[in-house]
Write a protein that holds these residues in place. Sequence first.
Motif, mmCIF file in Angstrom:
data_model
loop_
_atom_site.group_PDB
_atom_site.id
_atom_site.type_symbol
_atom_site.label_atom_id
_atom_site.label_comp_id
_atom_site.label_asym_id
_atom_site.label_seq_id
_atom_site.Cartn_x
_atom_site.Cartn_y
_atom_site.Cartn_z
ATOM 1 N N THR A 191 -5.322 -8.046 3.230
ATOM 2 C CA THR A 191 -3.950 -7.225 2.755
ATOM 3 C C THR A 191 -2.994 -7.802 3.352
ATOM 4 O O THR A 191 -2.834 -8.557 4.243
ATOM 5 C CB THR A 191 -4.447 -5.894 2.596
ATOM 6 N N TRP A 220 1.980 -6.243 -0.047
ATOM 7 C CA TRP A 220 1.254 -5.745 -1.112
ATOM 8 C C TRP A 220 1.224 -3.979 -0.920
ATOM 9 O O TRP A 220 1.285 -3.488 -2.030
ATOM 10 C CB TRP A 220 -0.138 -6.046 -1.281
ATOM 11 N N ARG A 251 2.838 -1.730 -3.939
ATOM 12 C CA ARG A 251 1.878 -1.289 -4.960
ATOM 13 C C ARG A 251 1.747 0.451 -4.666
ATOM 14 O O ARG A 251 1.294 1.009 -5.548
ATOM 15 C CB ARG A 251 0.613 -1.857 -5.010
ATOM 16 N N CYS A 285 -8.521 15.893 -4.656
ATOM 17 C CA CYS A 285 -7.464 15.928 -4.230
ATOM 18 C C CYS A 285 -6.563 17.319 -4.824
ATOM 19 O O CYS A 285 -5.453 17.576 -4.273
ATOM 20 C CB CYS A 285 -6.420 14.763 -4.588
ATOM 21 N N ARG A 310 -10.835 -3.406 0.847
ATOM 22 C CA ARG A 310 -9.315 -3.533 0.805
ATOM 23 C C ARG A 310 -8.671 -2.507 -0.318
ATOM 24 O O ARG A 310 -7.601 -2.027 -0.211
ATOM 25 C CB ARG A 310 -8.711 -4.744 0.518
ATOM 26 N N MET A 345 -13.797 3.726 -6.261
ATOM 27 C CA MET A 345 -12.855 4.214 -7.254
ATOM 28 C C MET A 345 -12.453 3.074 -8.321
ATOM 29 O O MET A 345 -12.434 2.077 -7.909
ATOM 30 C CB MET A 345 -11.580 4.558 -6.428
ATOM 31 N N GLY A 358 -9.451 2.545 -9.487
ATOM 32 C CA GLY A 358 -8.210 2.703 -9.205
ATOM 33 C C GLY A 358 -7.319 2.560 -10.454
ATOM 34 O O GLY A 358 -6.574 3.594 -10.713
ATOM 35 N N ARG A 359 -7.528 1.853 -11.358
ATOM 36 C CA ARG A 359 -6.581 1.649 -12.575
ATOM 37 C C ARG A 359 -6.950 2.944 -13.672
ATOM 38 O O ARG A 359 -5.888 3.474 -14.228
ATOM 39 C CB ARG A 359 -6.915 0.192 -13.539
ATOM 40 N N PHE A 377 -5.117 5.612 -12.008
ATOM 41 C CA PHE A 377 -3.810 5.608 -11.959
ATOM 42 C C PHE A 377 -3.488 6.215 -13.426
ATOM 43 O O PHE A 377 -2.244 6.845 -13.601
ATOM 44 C CB PHE A 377 -3.466 3.905 -11.966
ATOM 45 N N HIS A 399 1.338 15.323 -5.601
ATOM 46 C CA HIS A 399 0.290 14.868 -4.772
ATOM 47 C C HIS A 399 0.780 13.318 -4.433
ATOM 48 O O HIS A 399 1.167 12.579 -5.187
ATOM 49 C CB HIS A 399 -0.686 14.676 -5.617
ATOM 50 N N ALA A 410 -0.248 10.348 -3.793
ATOM 51 C CA ALA A 410 -1.269 9.129 -3.937
ATOM 52 C C ALA A 410 -0.756 7.678 -4.106
ATOM 53 O O ALA A 410 -1.391 6.919 -3.389
ATOM 54 C CB ALA A 410 -2.273 9.515 -5.009
ATOM 55 N N ASN A 411 0.323 7.587 -4.684
ATOM 56 C CA ASN A 411 0.735 6.499 -4.969
ATOM 57 C C ASN A 411 2.497 6.791 -5.497
ATOM 58 O O ASN A 411 2.738 7.421 -6.305
ATOM 59 C CB ASN A 411 -0.009 5.726 -6.197
ATOM 60 N N ARG A 465 4.233 4.866 -6.803
ATOM 61 C CA ARG A 465 4.202 4.527 -8.325
ATOM 62 C C ARG A 465 4.215 5.511 -9.258
ATOM 63 O O ARG A 465 4.903 5.659 -10.583
ATOM 64 C CB ARG A 465 3.904 3.051 -8.556
ATOM 65 N N ASN A 497 -2.567 9.001 1.559
ATOM 66 C CA ASN A 497 -3.065 9.632 0.679
ATOM 67 C C ASN A 497 -3.811 10.714 1.472
ATOM 68 O O ASN A 497 -5.009 10.119 1.789
ATOM 69 C CB ASN A 497 -3.690 9.202 -0.525
ATOM 70 N N PHE A 538 -3.423 15.870 -8.657
ATOM 71 C CA PHE A 538 -4.644 15.377 -9.496
ATOM 72 C C PHE A 538 -5.975 14.774 -8.447
ATOM 73 O O PHE A 538 -5.238 14.494 -7.375
ATOM 74 C CB PHE A 538 -4.196 14.389 -10.491
HETATM 75 O O1 UT7 Z 1 -5.925 11.104 -5.040
HETATM 76 C C1 UT7 Z 1 -6.380 10.153 -5.991
HETATM 77 C C2 UT7 Z 1 -6.848 9.010 -5.499
HETATM 78 N N1 UT7 Z 1 -6.684 7.762 -6.241
HETATM 79 C C3 UT7 Z 1 -5.410 7.066 -6.880
HETATM 80 O O2 UT7 Z 1 -4.438 7.830 -6.977
HETATM 81 C C4 UT7 Z 1 -5.614 5.714 -6.990
HETATM 82 C C5 UT7 Z 1 -4.732 5.548 -8.217
HETATM 83 N N2 UT7 Z 1 -4.871 3.969 -8.312
HETATM 84 C C6 UT7 Z 1 -3.736 3.398 -7.781
HETATM 85 O O3 UT7 Z 1 -2.987 3.962 -6.831
HETATM 86 C C7 UT7 Z 1 -3.852 1.936 -7.947
HETATM 87 O O4 UT7 Z 1 -4.703 1.651 -9.027
HETATM 88 C C8 UT7 Z 1 -4.182 1.303 -6.748
HETATM 89 C C9 UT7 Z 1 -3.092 1.213 -5.558
HETATM 90 C C10 UT7 Z 1 -5.495 1.575 -6.003
HETATM 91 C C11 UT7 Z 1 -4.338 -0.319 -7.002
HETATM 92 O O5 UT7 Z 1 -3.098 -0.686 -7.762
HETATM 93 P P1 UT7 Z 1 -2.960 -1.756 -8.739
HETATM 94 O O6 UT7 Z 1 -1.564 -2.195 -9.055
HETATM 95 O O7 UT7 Z 1 -3.487 -0.983 -9.887
HETATM 96 O O8 UT7 Z 1 -3.801 -3.003 -8.382
HETATM 97 P P2 UT7 Z 1 -5.227 -3.477 -9.121
HETATM 98 O O9 UT7 Z 1 -6.306 -2.777 -8.669
HETATM 99 O O10 UT7 Z 1 -4.707 -3.961 -10.459
HETATM 100 O O11 UT7 Z 1 -5.429 -4.883 -8.304
HETATM 101 C C12 UT7 Z 1 -4.595 -6.006 -8.617
HETATM 102 C C13 UT7 Z 1 -4.703 -7.318 -7.617
HETATM 103 C C14 UT7 Z 1 -6.218 -7.456 -7.577
HETATM 104 O O12 UT7 Z 1 -6.276 -9.016 -7.601
HETATM 105 P P3 UT7 Z 1 -6.660 -9.914 -8.725
HETATM 106 O O13 UT7 Z 1 -7.860 -9.440 -9.396
HETATM 107 O O14 UT7 Z 1 -5.341 -9.488 -9.724
HETATM 108 O O15 UT7 Z 1 -6.653 -11.302 -8.172
HETATM 109 C C15 UT7 Z 1 -6.846 -6.840 -6.397
HETATM 110 O O16 UT7 Z 1 -7.876 -7.332 -5.954
HETATM 111 O O17 UT7 Z 1 -4.600 -6.705 -6.194
HETATM 112 C C16 UT7 Z 1 -5.532 -6.979 -5.462
HETATM 113 N N3 UT7 Z 1 -5.808 -6.032 -4.391
HETATM 114 C C17 UT7 Z 1 -5.352 -5.999 -3.117
HETATM 115 N N4 UT7 Z 1 -4.562 -7.187 -2.537
HETATM 116 C C18 UT7 Z 1 -3.871 -7.045 -1.511
HETATM 117 C C19 UT7 Z 1 -6.524 -4.732 -4.491
HETATM 118 N N5 UT7 Z 1 -6.326 -4.194 -3.315
HETATM 119 C C20 UT7 Z 1 -5.451 -4.865 -2.297
HETATM 120 C C21 UT7 Z 1 -5.070 -4.751 -1.231
HETATM 121 N N6 UT7 Z 1 -4.394 -6.014 -0.592
HETATM 122 N N7 UT7 Z 1 -5.237 -3.650 -0.327
#
Ligand code: UT7
Length: 400
Positions: A30, A34, A38, A114, A153, A217, A219-220, A223, A254, A256-257, A259, A284, A314
Amino acid sequence: MQRYSRITGWGMYVPERRLTNFDLEKMVDTSDKWIVERTGIRERRIIGPGETTRTMAVAASRRALEVAGIEPIDLDLIIAATSSPDHLLPTVATQIQADLGAVGVPAFALVAGCTGFMYGLVVAHQFIASGAYDRVLVIGAETISKAVNWEDRTTCVLFGDGAGAVVVEASQTPGGLMSFELGADGRDWDALMIPAGGVAHPPDMEMIEKKLYTIRMNGRAVFRFATRVMTEASRRVITQAGLTPDDIALLIPHQANLRIIEYAAKKLGFPMDRVMVNIDRYGNTSTASIPIALVEALEQGRIKPGDNVVMVGFGAGLTWGAVVWHWQPVETDTAAILVEDWPIPQRLQSSLRRVRTQAWNARVALSEKATLALIPLYTWTHRLKKKVPRPSLPPIVKKK
Ligand code: UT7
């Protein structure tokens, strides 16, 4: 007469140890770039030796009780919201109760991911509004670092440990909780989960090998859910309270992110200077995130008497919760309610409960001291009882 809730005490605790994005760069594939882009997270806190959800909750609660100016024994109820208790059984709430020295006070844990703290706050208000209780301690505490796969990650960069607590007291002054919404959509229960360790998949070798005791999780999906409920639930509670977003001094979402927070704020028409954000420093912290953000907002002077505040969260379940809270002047008038307005049987009952709890605490303290004093005696007698006569050695036969 209508009874209102008032937050009279607040406290938080986060561990000393900081885990930065740069530390994570050395652990998984990571980058600081990033993570910041993100999520908005720069560092998070991780428990140190001897620290657990219980110890963090106790530290935050002690501070909240101190601010409220009440003794633990004066509490009527303790609600500990957490998804990472010290043990599966018993509830961490009774451990917290014992550590605080509030023996006798009812205590239970509440699990709503959460959103746990939001559920706890609303439950506390119901007990107060009904006249059942006057003082409720609501805690949100979480050691998510122990439920994270540090090789994944996609999740390990998001979470941190911490605890926050508030004392909610009965009040005659209109205010406190003005409206609320609690919600759940169990159809997506597996969007954020720990697959094994419970009854459905008891601990076994597969659980260890595949790390099924850690968070999984989508994630998407979370989100998408988060951006929708944060906006809709906040809008509904504001309307229910007869207000508009312009009447809200601070939005405490909360953490969490970043964004998700920015999206919700934009949709609601809140400028970011009216939104509490501390995700950069703690990540978070699950159900601890809203009480921690509330405490920091109060300490930074961002909430003043007369302000309306929206808290919205949430989490796993999937669950959500939102409230509009009217911040009353700090001075409490609970004593007035107790002395003047309570019917005599209830006043007597309250006094009796207090005496009984004090007697109980004294008994527990005494028996603890007695046990300590008796340990040497017990060890000595135990040894005496266990003393086995030495086996007699065979006679020495001298060689000729
Ligand atoms: O309390 C409730 C708890 N949970 C949440 O609130 C989570 C809600 N979701 C999120 O905050 C976001 O979905 C995340 C932060 C988890 C992920 O962000 P995203 O913009 O939705 O990323 P993604 O899952 O669409 O992944 C995009 C890319 C992927 O690579 P490819 O497939 O495009 O090549 C992932 O493998 O980013 C990659 N990726 C990372 N890269 C570097 C995922 N995690 C990481 C990382 N470092 N830590």
